[in-house]
Design a protein around this motif. Structure first.
Motif, PDB file in Angstrom:
ATOM      1  N   SER A   1      54.980 -21.161  36.552  1.00  0.00           N
ATOM      2  CA  SER A   1      56.009 -20.562  37.403  1.00  0.00           C
ATOM      3  C   SER A   1      56.963 -19.633  36.660  1.00  0.00           C
ATOM      4  O   SER A   1      58.040 -19.315  37.182  1.00  0.00           O
ATOM      5  CB  SER A   1      56.816 -21.675  38.097  1.00  0.00           C
ATOM      6  OG  SER A   1      57.388 -22.553  37.142  1.00  0.00           O
ATOM      7  N   SER A   2      56.592 -19.195  35.460  1.00  0.00           N
ATOM      8  CA  SER A   2      57.416 -18.179  34.798  1.00  0.00           C
ATOM      9  C   SER A   2      57.383 -16.912  35.656  1.00  0.00           C
ATOM     10  O   SER A   2      56.482 -16.734  36.493  1.00  0.00           O
ATOM     11  CB  SER A   2      56.895 -17.876  33.395  1.00  0.00           C
ATOM     12  OG  SER A   2      55.640 -17.203  33.459  1.00  0.00           O
ATOM     13  N   ALA A   3      58.329 -16.031  35.446  1.00  0.00           N
ATOM     14  CA  ALA A   3      58.425 -14.832  36.288  1.00  0.00           C
ATOM     15  C   ALA A   3      57.148 -13.990  36.227  1.00  0.00           C
ATOM     16  O   ALA A   3      56.637 -13.541  37.258  1.00  0.00           O
ATOM     17  CB  ALA A   3      59.634 -14.003  35.868  1.00  0.00           C
ATOM     18  N   VAL A   4      56.625 -13.792  35.018  1.00  0.00           N
ATOM     19  CA  VAL A   4      55.437 -12.938  34.891  1.00  0.00           C
ATOM     20  C   VAL A   4      54.194 -13.625  35.442  1.00  0.00           C
ATOM     21  O   VAL A   4      53.313 -12.981  36.022  1.00  0.00           O
ATOM     22  CB  VAL A   4      55.211 -12.498  33.427  1.00  0.00           C
ATOM     23  CG1 VAL A   4      56.272 -11.505  32.998  1.00  0.00           C
ATOM     24  CG2 VAL A   4      55.161 -13.695  32.487  1.00  0.00           C
TER      25      VAL A   4
ATOM     26  N   GLY B   1      36.908 -19.224  36.036  1.00  0.00           N
ATOM     27  CA  GLY B   1      36.999 -17.772  35.922  1.00  0.00           C
ATOM     28  C   GLY B   1      38.195 -17.328  35.110  1.00  0.00           C
ATOM     29  O   GLY B   1      38.940 -18.138  34.554  1.00  0.00           O
ATOM     30  N   ASN B   2      38.386 -16.016  35.068  1.00  0.00           N
ATOM     31  CA  ASN B   2      39.503 -15.440  34.320  1.00  0.00           C
ATOM     32  C   ASN B   2      40.833 -15.791  34.988  1.00  0.00           C
ATOM     33  O   ASN B   2      40.906 -16.009  36.191  1.00  0.00           O
ATOM     34  CB  ASN B   2      39.384 -13.917  34.274  1.00  0.00           C
ATOM     35  CG  ASN B   2      38.081 -13.441  33.664  1.00  0.00           C
ATOM     36  OD1 ASN B   2      37.423 -14.157  32.914  1.00  0.00           O
ATOM     37  ND2 ASN B   2      37.696 -12.214  33.986  1.00  0.00           N
ATOM     38  N   PHE B   3      41.885 -15.825  34.194  1.00  0.00           N
ATOM     39  CA  PHE B   3      43.233 -15.949  34.739  1.00  0.00           C
ATOM     40  C   PHE B   3      44.235 -15.444  33.707  1.00  0.00           C
ATOM     41  O   PHE B   3      43.892 -15.206  32.547  1.00  0.00           O
ATOM     42  CB  PHE B   3      43.553 -17.390  35.153  1.00  0.00           C
ATOM     43  CG  PHE B   3      43.712 -18.362  34.011  1.00  0.00           C
ATOM     44  CD1 PHE B   3      44.961 -18.658  33.482  1.00  0.00           C
ATOM     45  CD2 PHE B   3      42.600 -19.005  33.475  1.00  0.00           C
ATOM     46  CE1 PHE B   3      45.109 -19.569  32.434  1.00  0.00           C
ATOM     47  CE2 PHE B   3      42.734 -19.915  32.432  1.00  0.00           C
ATOM     48  CZ  PHE B   3      43.992 -20.193  31.920  1.00  0.00           C
ATOM     49  N   GLU B   4      45.477 -15.270  34.151  1.00  0.00           N
ATOM     50  CA  GLU B   4      46.552 -14.812  33.273  1.00  0.00           C
ATOM     51  C   GLU B   4      47.716 -15.780  33.338  1.00  0.00           C
ATOM     52  O   GLU B   4      47.973 -16.384  34.380  1.00  0.00           O
ATOM     53  CB  GLU B   4      47.007 -13.397  33.679  1.00  0.00           C
ATOM     54  CG  GLU B   4      45.915 -12.349  33.575  1.00  0.00           C
ATOM     55  CD  GLU B   4      46.385 -10.961  33.971  1.00  0.00           C
ATOM     56  OE1 GLU B   4      47.619 -10.727  33.965  1.00  0.00           O
ATOM     57  OE2 GLU B   4      45.525 -10.122  34.309  1.00  0.00           O
ATOM     58  N   ILE B   5      48.416 -15.903  32.225  1.00  0.00           N
ATOM     59  CA  ILE B   5      49.579 -16.794  32.171  1.00  0.00           C
ATOM     60  C   ILE B   5      50.564 -16.259  31.145  1.00  0.00           C
ATOM     61  O   ILE B   5      50.167 -15.701  30.109  1.00  0.00           O
ATOM     62  CB  ILE B   5      49.156 -18.247  31.851  1.00  0.00           C
ATOM     63  CG1 ILE B   5      50.336 -19.204  32.035  1.00  0.00           C
ATOM     64  CG2 ILE B   5      48.551 -18.369  30.457  1.00  0.00           C
ATOM     65  CD1 ILE B   5      49.923 -20.662  32.071  1.00  0.00           C
ATOM     66  N   GLY B   6      51.864 -16.401  31.446  1.00  0.00           N
ATOM     67  CA  GLY B   6      52.880 -15.864  30.558  1.00  0.00           C
ATOM     68  C   GLY B   6      54.088 -16.758  30.433  1.00  0.00           C
ATOM     69  O   GLY B   6      54.183 -17.810  31.078  1.00  0.00           O
ATOM     70  N   ASN B   7      55.043 -16.337  29.609  1.00  0.00           N
ATOM     71  CA  ASN B   7      56.225 -17.152  29.321  1.00  0.00           C
ATOM     72  C   ASN B   7      57.496 -16.460  29.777  1.00  0.00           C
ATOM     73  O   ASN B   7      57.472 -15.356  30.350  1.00  0.00           O
ATOM     74  CB  ASN B   7      56.286 -17.502  27.836  1.00  0.00           C
ATOM     75  CG  ASN B   7      56.290 -16.268  26.939  1.00  0.00           C
ATOM     76  OD1 ASN B   7      56.692 -15.172  27.367  1.00  0.00           O
ATOM     77  ND2 ASN B   7      55.853 -16.424  25.704  1.00  0.00           N
ATOM     78  N   ASP B   8      58.628 -17.093  29.501  1.00  0.00           N
ATOM     79  CA  ASP B   8      59.915 -16.555  29.933  1.00  0.00           C
ATOM     80  C   ASP B   8      60.331 -15.311  29.159  1.00  0.00           C
ATOM     81  O   ASP B   8      61.247 -14.602  29.582  1.00  0.00           O
ATOM     82  CB  ASP B   8      61.001 -17.630  29.809  1.00  0.00           C
ATOM     83  CG  ASP B   8      60.889 -18.692  30.888  1.00  0.00           C
ATOM     84  OD1 ASP B   8      60.329 -18.387  31.964  1.00  0.00           O
ATOM     85  OD2 ASP B   8      61.336 -19.835  30.656  1.00  0.00           O
TER      86      ASP B   8
ATOM     87  N   ILE C   1      52.563 -11.996  28.606  1.00  0.00           N
ATOM     88  CA  ILE C   1      51.496 -12.551  29.424  1.00  0.00           C
ATOM     89  C   ILE C   1      50.156 -12.193  28.805  1.00  0.00           C
ATOM     90  O   ILE C   1      49.992 -11.109  28.241  1.00  0.00           O
ATOM     91  CB  ILE C   1      51.588 -12.040  30.882  1.00  0.00           C
ATOM     92  CG1 ILE C   1      50.604 -12.813  31.782  1.00  0.00           C
ATOM     93  CG2 ILE C   1      51.390 -10.540  30.967  1.00  0.00           C
ATOM     94  CD1 ILE C   1      50.856 -12.590  33.266  1.00  0.00           C
ATOM     95  N   SER C   2      49.213 -13.123  28.881  1.00  0.00           N
ATOM     96  CA  SER C   2      47.891 -12.907  28.292  1.00  0.00           C
ATOM     97  C   SER C   2      46.813 -13.220  29.314  1.00  0.00           C
ATOM     98  O   SER C   2      46.981 -14.086  30.176  1.00  0.00           O
ATOM     99  CB  SER C   2      47.685 -13.802  27.065  1.00  0.00           C
ATOM    100  OG  SER C   2      48.573 -13.448  26.034  1.00  0.00           O
TER     101      SER C   2
END
Length: 288
Positions: free
Chosen positions: A151-154, A174-181, A185-186
């Motif tokens: 639930s980070s903004a990005v 599958g592929n996905f993206e996740i990022g921090n505060d 994002i990667s």
């Protein structure tokens, strides 16, 4: 003055210093049972609260298999981890899953190699871990940034582009993206998966094929190019996510990454030539 009525209609008051002594061993037993029930509830609540802290943001701490050269046979096992019973299976359905319900591992290879990944249940992984995990795992090229979460903004912005509602950012298939505060994002690029068991534990997941035996062990091999990889391991018991107590259950887990060198093309040629010579020799012997 508060009155308490025990199960056998025995009444006592807190106004006396040692009321239980007035009612014998039976009342003592009843009170001990009630105390034990209360303690279990307190410990369960403490476990849930602790688990929310332990499963906070994405972290690879203590779960880095290291760097493999891919030129020699190498194997590393990490056996002091726990995970939820349902996290991987839940992330394999249509609305994805919560990244907090699985464990994140990483490794790197510096040359192309054949990599075998194994995950198994391990009752004594920690002092409080349970037996009975049915493991599932997904392998990705890439690595999440530190302290990334659903639930980070990005991450939320990325999830809003998907066009469907998601429970979390984790896509086990599958592929996905996740990022921090910090706004980093990667993208994690899906390589493959493996899951323990059958549809009995995997539920109605048409895109998932289990290994056919729910025995607490699953393994698969991948031909990987040089790079850094993320391995996500969680439980493959889909229905257990409906157990309200499952948040307090930590199942012991052991994971192994084994790396073997890829034979050179000349090696394959020699193998084929050797088989051909053996075939000729056998035919010659038969004709005699």
């Amino acid at each position: 003055m508060r009155q308490i009525v025990a199960r056998q209609c025995v009444t006592f008051s807190f106004s006396t210093p040692f009321p239980i002594l007035q009612h014998g061993a039976h009342s003592q037993l009843l009170l001990n049972i009630e105390r034990e029930k209360l303690m279990k509830k307190i410990l369960l609540l403490a476990g849930i609260l602790a688990s929310q802290t332990a499963f906070a943001h994405v972290s690879y701490t203590g779960r880095d298999f290291g760097v493999f050269d891919g030129l020699t046979d190498q194997s590393v096992t990490i056996s002091n981890q726990t995970t939820r019973s349902h996290g991987w299976a839940d992330a394999a359905d249509a609305d994805w899953g919560d990244t907090h319900q699985v464990k994140w591992f990483t490794f790197s290879i510096t040359n192309q190699a054949l990599v075998t990944i194994s995950a198994s249940a391990l009752a004594n992984a920690t002092a409080t871990s349970l037996d009975g995990l049915l493991p599932g795992f997904s392998l990705y090229e890439g690595k999440a940034p530190g302290a990334a979460y659903d639930s980070s903004a990005v991450t939320s912005a990325y999830r809003n582009t998907l066009g469907f509602d998601t429970e979390g950012a984790l896509n086990a298939l599958g592929n996905f993206e996740i990022g921090n505060d910090a706004g980093v994002i990667s993208k994690l690029s899906f390589v493959g998966y493996a899951a323990d068991g059958t549809s009995n534990n995997l539920g109605n997941l048409p895109a998932v094929i289990g290994d056919g035996t729910a025995d607490g062990f699953v393994s698969s091999s991948f031909l990987l190019n040089a790079g850094t990889y993320t391995l996500i391991i969680g439980g493959a018991d889909y229905a257990s996510q409906n157990d309200p107590l499952s948040l307090a259950y930590n199942y012991g887990l052991s994971a192994t990454v084994s790396v073997a060198a890829v034979p050179e093309p000349s090696t394959y040629a020699l193998m084929v030539l050797g088989l051909g010579i053996m075939g000729i020799a056998v035919r010659s012997h038969i004709t005699r």
